[in-house]
Structure formats: structure tokens, C-alpha cells
Design an enzyme around this catalytic site. Structure first.
Site, PDB file in Angstrom:
ATOM      1  N   HIS A 171       0.849  -1.193   0.000  1.00  0.00           N
ATOM      2  CA  HIS A 171       0.000   0.000   0.000  1.00  0.00           C
ATOM      3  C   HIS A 171       0.886   1.245   0.000  1.00  0.00           C
ATOM      4  O   HIS A 171       2.098   1.151   0.169  1.00  0.00           O
ATOM      5  CB  HIS A 171      -0.922   0.004   1.227  1.00  0.00           C
ATOM      6  CG  HIS A 171      -0.171   0.028   2.523  1.00  0.00           C
ATOM      7  ND1 HIS A 171       0.364  -1.107   3.101  1.00  0.00           N
ATOM      8  CD2 HIS A 171       0.180   1.054   3.355  1.00  0.00           C
ATOM      9  CE1 HIS A 171       0.985  -0.789   4.222  1.00  0.00           C
ATOM     10  NE2 HIS A 171       0.902   0.518   4.400  1.00  0.00           N
ATOM     11  N   GLU A 186       6.345   7.597   6.725  1.00  0.00           N
ATOM     12  CA  GLU A 186       6.496   6.471   7.651  1.00  0.00           C
ATOM     13  C   GLU A 186       7.973   6.082   7.765  1.00  0.00           C
ATOM     14  O   GLU A 186       8.710   6.081   6.781  1.00  0.00           O
ATOM     15  CB  GLU A 186       5.673   5.274   7.143  1.00  0.00           C
ATOM     16  CG  GLU A 186       5.613   4.127   8.132  1.00  0.00           C
ATOM     17  CD  GLU A 186       4.487   3.137   7.836  1.00  0.00           C
ATOM     18  OE1 GLU A 186       3.809   3.283   6.781  1.00  0.00           O
ATOM     19  OE2 GLU A 186       4.297   2.217   8.646  1.00  0.00           O
ATOM     20  N   HIS A 198       4.878   0.107  -0.228  1.00  0.00           N
ATOM     21  CA  HIS A 198       5.690  -0.624   0.748  1.00  0.00           C
ATOM     22  C   HIS A 198       4.907  -1.761   1.377  1.00  0.00           C
ATOM     23  O   HIS A 198       3.670  -1.742   1.420  1.00  0.00           O
ATOM     24  CB  HIS A 198       6.259   0.315   1.820  1.00  0.00           C
ATOM     25  CG  HIS A 198       5.217   1.022   2.637  1.00  0.00           C
ATOM     26  ND1 HIS A 198       4.496   2.085   2.148  1.00  0.00           N
ATOM     27  CD2 HIS A 198       4.775   0.818   3.895  1.00  0.00           C
ATOM     28  CE1 HIS A 198       3.661   2.514   3.077  1.00  0.00           C
ATOM     29  NE2 HIS A 198       3.794   1.742   4.158  1.00  0.00           N
TER      30      HIS A 198
END
Ligand SMILES: *[C@@H]1O[C@H](CO)[C@@H](O)[C@H](O)[C@H]1NC(C)=O
Ligand SMILES: *[C@@H]1O[C@H](CO)[C@@H](O)[C@H](O)[C@H]1NC(C)=O
Ligand SMILES: *[C@@H]1O[C@H](CO)[C@@H](O)[C@H](O)[C@H]1NC(C)=O
Ligand SMILES: *[C@@H]1O[C@H](CO)[C@@H](O)[C@H](O)[C@H]1NC(C)=O
Ligand SMILES: *[C@@H]1O[C@H](CO)[C@@H](O)[C@H](O)[C@H]1NC(C)=O
Ligand SMILES: *[C@@H]1O[C@H](CO)[C@@H](O)[C@H](O)[C@H]1NC(C)=O
Ligand SMILES: *[C@@H]1O[C@H](CO)[C@@H](O)[C@H](O)[C@H]1NC(C)=O
Ligand SMILES: *[C@@H]1O[C@H](CO)[C@@H](O)[C@H](O)[C@H]1NC(C)=O
Length: 369
Positions: free
Chosen positions: A91, A98, A136
């Protein structure tokens, strides 16, 4: 009500921590639940509340509300996925940056952006940056793995609560439930495709490459066999192996050494946050610190002392202290070697300030004299 047993366990841990730190049950800083508003606090390892997704336990020592939505600090504890299944389907996030840091065990991470598809196996201290719009996914490899996630801006834990089957509760403060079914951790394709309101955009056509050799693919990448640079912009994903990234030695205004290893500087975050590790020698910092942005420290090794609001805190591995912007604090180590992960909001924090007064350095340890 889920907390009856949990709080009983929490009390025991607090007592132990208190006896080490000289703080008492009347400490205004040690908490047993993460606050729902911005204030100085410290929370012991495994005490923060969290939830269960398959065999994975997600805890949130820093949340959106506790950080004024500056960033969230997340711990994920899980066994290896025996079936080889992914921890989550591939996603992207459009507005959340992140960061993955390995605290314990091993996990494999994949990133794909600009048709550059990378994977690494991360061991303790290894790091990966996943800027916006990077596809990722990850897979937990070793038993008793603990990932640390830093997500900016804060509040991303709402997703994990929405996906979870239950809040986590353990009277023994076990990192995760060893009897959980570990082949059912990722939400299904239909669920992961329905999460756009949480800034999760499923990339179900993405098939993770399985050609890693010695923990890395493509084959010409440097992984635990040479230096790793940070990206030169705020968009490109990158990996940094423990102690192979940039390093700085600070000995400027104090009588002792600190080694700063940045993982994200304002260059990689467009000034939104910074993070990295700070390793400190035994000694005392005379000066006090205060920075405009909120910050959190998570202890990785040794024993970190923090003075704040008239209290002296003693933090051990996995403990987290949250320091609101403009709070005056001091920090030091009473033991020979203490290392902590530092996360700061904004472009000016402890790490960037130390680096500005440091020399470039090619070792993770300081000089012998
Ligand atoms: C606890 O207090 C004693 C006596 O005041 C002091 O010597 C010691 O360093 C303190 N320990 C910690 C961990 O602060
Ligand atoms: C991420 O992708 C979305 C959709 O294409 C775009 O609107 C957004 O500007 C991108 N974000 C960044 C930081 O590039
Ligand atoms: C789980 O924890 C969250 C965050 O503390 C809380 O909002 C929620 O009500 C809890 N859910 C249950 C079922 O206890
Ligand atoms: C574990 O989860 C998998 C995948 O959802 C399922 O097929 C299997 O039946 C589960 N096993 C047990 C013992 O619940
Ligand atoms: C993998 O590591 C081994 C042992 O260090 C080395 O001999 C081998 O050349 C490496 N393979 C690749 C493809 O880098
Ligand atoms: C690795 O190889 C690819 C394809 O040959 C090339 O595009 C890339 O620049 C190389 N990367 C490095 C770090 O040498
Ligand atoms: C920085 O934060 C701003 C405001 O929240 C956001 O629009 C931007 O995408 C962020 N950029 C990066 C690289 O994090
Ligand atoms: C800290 O003070 C500065 C200067 O007054 C201000 O710009 C900043 O927003 C403050 N930080 C916080 C978290 O309130």
C-alpha cells in the site's frame, strides 16, 4: 474494563521503575496510560495501550492526541510469519511519512517508487524511510521481533484500532500472545482496499521481489558492507544499516562525548521532523535544553537519565519519554554507554542542534580520551 489485570501488571512495573529512578508513585511524569493531551510524560516499555491484528500487537507510546498530532510512535511485536506471508498487503500513504526502525529480531521491508524496487532484511538498529506515495510492505521474519514505527503527522494509530480484533491485554506484560495464529496478520485484500479514509491506498498488483541475497536486492546495493547515505530530497525512500549512516561527534560545550547518527534530517522531511540515534558517554550535561518542537526519546541501550519539571527520570531499554516543545530538560548517562532513538517535530531539535556543533566522525563510538 479490559484494564483490570493490565493495570495490576502495570503497577508492578511502575514500582520497579520507581525504585530505580527515585521517582515515587506521586511522580507527575511517569504514567501507566498514554495521555490524551500534550504534557510531559514517560511510559515504561510494554505499558502503552494497543491492539491486536492477527498475531501482531501494536502499541502506541506516542499518539496523535499525546503529541498534538505532531507524530505517532508505534511498537509492533510479533512472531515470524511461518507461512512466509506479508505482515500487511502492499500500500501507499499520500500524506503520512512512515519510518521503520528495528528494535529486536528481523523483518524484511520492500519499497517501490520511481520504478526503483528495493528490499532489505533489517536487523536491530537498521532503518528505512518510506516517504509519501511509496509502495511498501513488510514481513516479520524472526520470533520475538519488535518494529518501531514513527509516522508523521500523528494520529495514524486510528487505522490500527479500526483494523484490530481486540485491544491487547496481558497481566504479565508479554510482548505478544504466543498462542495467536500467525498466518492471519494482514487484513484481506477487500479490507485493505477500503481504507482510503485512513490514508491507506492498496497496491494489490505489486508483487514483492524475492531475489534478495545477503539481505538485499537489487544485487548492487550496499547493505552492511559499506556506507549508506540519506536521500538528498524529501521523496526518495532509503535504507540505513546500523552504524553505516552518517555520524557526528559532539564534544563542544560539555566535558563528554555524544555520537549523533541522523536517520532523517530536515532535508529528508522538508523540515517537518527529524530522527536519529544519540549515543552518550557517562557524564553529566550541565546545560539545559529546550526546543520549539515536541520530541520523544526511546531508549535502545544503557540507562538514560532525564531531568524535567523538578524530577529525575531513569529510563531503561524500550522506555519512552515525551518532551513537549519549549519544555526545559537535561539528560545524561550514569553508565558507560547509553543510546536512544530521538524523534523531534519541526526543523530545529536536539539532534540538529548537536550536529551543528559537531564534527563529522567515522565511528559509532567516541575517542578513548
Ligand atoms: C537516587 O537517590 C540517591 C540519593 O539521593 C542518589 O545517590 C542516586 O543517584 C539516585 N538514583 C537515581 C537513579 O537517580
Ligand atoms: C502523493 O500522491 C497524491 C496523488 O497522486 C498527490 O496528490 C500528492 O501530492 C502526493 N504527495 C506527495 C508528497 O508527493
Ligand atoms: C481500545 O483502546 C482505544 C484507545 O485507548 C479506545 O479508544 C477503545 O475504546 C478501546 N476499545 C475497547 C473495545 O476497549
Ligand atoms: C489461522 O489463520 C489462517 C488464515 O486466516 C486460517 O486459514 C487458519 O484456519 C487459522 N488457524 C487457526 C488454528 O485458527
Ligand atoms: C553474500 O555474502 C557472502 C559472505 O559474505 C559473500 O561471499 C557473497 O559474495 C555475498 N553475495 C553477494 C551476491 O553479494
Ligand atoms: C544498480 O543497478 C541499477 C541497474 O543496473 C542501476 O540503475 C542503479 O543505479 C545501480 N545502483 C547502484 C547503487 O549502483
Ligand atoms: C510536510 O508537512 C506539510 C504540512 O503538513 C505537508 O504538506 C508536506 O507534504 C510535508 N512534506 C514532507 C516531505 O513531509
Ligand atoms: C515554542 O515557542 C516558540 C516561540 O514562542 C513557538 O513558536 C512554538 O510554537 C512553541 N512550541 C510549542 C510546541 O508550543
Amino acid at each position: 474494563m479490559f484494564s483490570k489485570f493490565f493495570l495490576a501488571g502495570a503497577t508492578v512495573v511502575c514500582f520497579v521503575t520507581a525504585s530505580l529512578s527515585n521517582s515515587t508513585s506521586s511522580s507527575s511524569i511517569w504514567v501507566t496510560e498514554v495521555p490524551t493531551y500534550v504534557r510531559p510524560y514517560a511510559i515504561a516499555h510494554y505499558l502503552a495501550g494497543g491492539c491486536v491484528i492477527g498475531a501482531q500487537v501494536y502499541r502506541f507510546p506516542v499518539t496523535g492526541p499525546s503529541s498534538g498530532y505532531a507524530f505517532s510512535l508505534i511498537s509492533t511485536n510479533a512472531p515470524g510469519s511461518g507461512s512466509g506471508s506479508l505482515g500487511v498487503l502492499p500500500h501507499i500513504h499520500e500524506v503520512h511519512y512512515e519510518n521503520f526502525f528495528n528494535f529486536r529480531g528481523r523483518f524484511q521491508l520492500w519499497t517501490d517508487k520511481y520504478d526503483d524496487e528495493n528490499t532489505r532484511v533489517l536487523g536491530p538498529g537498521d532503518y528505512c524511510a518510506v516517504p509519501h506515495n511509496t509502495t511498501h510492505t513488510f514481513q516479520i521474519l524472526d520470533p520475538n521481533t519488535e518494529m518501531v514505527g514513527v509516522i508523521q503527522p500523528g494520529g495514524f494509530e486510528d487505522l490500527f484500532y479500526a483494523l484490530s480484533s481486540a485491544n491487547y491485554s496481558s497481566s504479565t506484560l508479554s510482548p505478544y500472545d504466543p498462542s495467536a495464529n500467525n498466518s492471519a496478520s494482514s487484513p484481506s485484500a477487500s479490507v485493505i482496499s477500503s481504507l482510503q479514509s485512513f490514508d491507506v491506498y492498496a497496491q494489490l498488483d505489486y508483487s514483492p521481489r524475492r531475489d534478495a541475497i545477503n539481505g538485499t536486492a537489487p544485487a548492487n546495493t550496499t547493505w552492511h558492507d559499506g556506507p549508506n547515505a540519506l536521500a538528498t530530497d524529501a521523496y526518495t525512500p532509503y535504507f540505513v544499516a546500523k552504524d553505516y549512516g552518517p555520524k557526528y561527534l559532539n564534544s563542544a560545550s560539555q566535558s563528554f562525548y555524544q555520537v549523533i547518527q541522523p536517520l532523517v534530517t530536515p532535508t529528508q522531511s522538508a523540515g517537518n521532523f527529524s530522527m536519529g540515534t544519540i549515543t552518550i558517554a557517562k557524564g553529566s550535561i550541565k546545560s539545559t535544553n529546550s526546543y520549539p518542537g515536541h520530541a520523544a526519546f526511546e531508549v535502545l541501550e544503557g540507562q538514560l537519565m532525564v531531568s524535567m519539571q523538578g524530577e529525575v527520570l531513569s529510563l531503561l531499554q524500550g522506555d519512552v519519554v515525551f518532551i513537549p516543545g519549549n519544555t526545559t530538560y537535561g539528560y545524561w548517562s550514569q553508565v558507560a554507554y547509553t543510546k536512544f532513538l530521538h524523534v523531534g517535530s519541526g526543523a530545529k531539535g536536539l539532534d540538529t542542534t548537536l550536529i551543528a556543533a559537531s564534527e563529522e566522525w567515522d565511528s559509532p563510538v567516541w575517542p578513548t580520551s
